[in-house]
Motif scaffolding. Structure first.
Motif, PDB file in Angstrom:
ATOM      1  N   MET A 152      60.950  18.560  46.130  1.00 33.55           N
ATOM      2  CA  MET A 152      61.212  17.132  46.236  1.00 33.55           C
ATOM      3  C   MET A 152      61.009  16.687  47.685  1.00 33.55           C
ATOM      4  SD  MET A 152      64.693  16.725  44.032  1.00 33.55           S
ATOM      5  CE  MET A 152      64.713  15.081  43.406  1.00 33.55           C
ATOM      6  N   THR A 153      60.530  15.499  47.812  1.00 32.43           N
ATOM      7  CA  THR A 153      60.342  14.973  49.160  1.00 32.43           C
ATOM      8  C   THR A 153      61.661  14.447  49.694  1.00 32.43           C
ATOM      9  OG1 THR A 153      59.825  12.758  48.392  1.00 32.43           O
ATOM     10  CG2 THR A 153      57.981  14.292  48.589  1.00 32.43           C
ATOM     11  N   GLN A 154      61.708  14.242  50.995  1.00 35.53           N
ATOM     12  CA  GLN A 154      62.943  13.771  51.624  1.00 35.53           C
ATOM     13  C   GLN A 154      63.341  12.398  51.110  1.00 35.53           C
ATOM     14  OE1 GLN A 154      62.839  13.854  55.850  1.00 35.53           O
ATOM     15  NE2 GLN A 154      64.958  13.165  56.072  1.00 35.53           N
ATOM     16  N   SER A 155      62.361  11.526  50.874  1.00 38.19           N
ATOM     17  CA  SER A 155      62.691  10.180  50.392  1.00 38.19           C
ATOM     18  C   SER A 155      63.270  10.233  48.975  1.00 38.19           C
ATOM     19  CB  SER A 155      61.468   9.272  50.435  1.00 38.19           C
ATOM     20  OG  SER A 155      60.453   9.779  49.598  1.00 38.19           O
ATOM     21  N   MET A 156      62.771  11.142  48.144  1.00 41.20           N
ATOM     22  CA  MET A 156      63.294  11.274  46.791  1.00 41.20           C
ATOM     23  C   MET A 156      64.725  11.808  46.820  1.00 41.20           C
ATOM     24  SD  MET A 156      62.371  10.534  43.889  1.00 41.20           S
ATOM     25  CE  MET A 156      61.867  10.925  42.261  1.00 41.20           C
ATOM     26  N   PHE A 194      66.969   9.006  47.824  1.00 41.81           N
ATOM     27  CA  PHE A 194      67.152   8.091  46.704  1.00 41.81           C
ATOM     28  C   PHE A 194      68.251   8.593  45.779  1.00 41.81           C
ATOM     29  CE2 PHE A 194      66.110   7.220  42.235  1.00 41.81           C
ATOM     30  CZ  PHE A 194      66.207   5.844  42.236  1.00 41.81           C
ATOM     31  N   TRP A 195      68.203   9.864  45.392  1.00 44.19           N
ATOM     32  CA  TRP A 195      69.201  10.409  44.474  1.00 44.19           C
ATOM     33  C   TRP A 195      70.578  10.490  45.117  1.00 44.19           C
ATOM     34  CZ3 TRP A 195      68.643   9.900  39.676  1.00 44.19           C
ATOM     35  CH2 TRP A 195      67.378   9.955  39.099  1.00 44.19           C
ATOM     36  N   VAL A 196      70.639  10.814  46.407  1.00 43.16           N
ATOM     37  CA  VAL A 196      71.923  10.834  47.104  1.00 43.16           C
ATOM     38  C   VAL A 196      72.522   9.425  47.116  1.00 43.16           C
ATOM     39  CG1 VAL A 196      73.001  11.136  49.377  1.00 43.16           C
ATOM     40  CG2 VAL A 196      71.446  12.880  48.493  1.00 43.16           C
ATOM     41  N   GLY A 197      71.684   8.410  47.354  1.00 43.43           N
ATOM     42  CA  GLY A 197      72.147   7.024  47.342  1.00 43.43           C
ATOM     43  C   GLY A 197      72.688   6.623  45.982  1.00 43.43           C
TER      44      GLY A 197
END
Length: 51
Positions: A1-5, A8-11
């Motif tokens: 998974m990329t850092q942005s993904m 997103f899930w952490v958010g």
């Protein structure tokens, strides 16, 4: 998974945890109100106003 993904899930998880904590606190403070009663008194009152 990329850092942005991952971000997103952490958010999403953080938002879900905060919403759950707020709803639990509200239900503890107002145990007599049902969800439909709360929606009616707090958010849907504009539908019942007489013009």
């Amino acid at each position: 998974m990329t850092q942005s993904m991952i971000s997103f899930w952490v958010g999403i998880v953080v938002i879900a945890v905060v919403a759950s904590a707020l709803s639990r606190r509200y239900r503890r403070d107002h145990p007599e109100e049902s969800v439909s009663h709360w929606l009616d008194t707090h958010h849907m009152s504009w539908m019942h106003r007489k013009h």
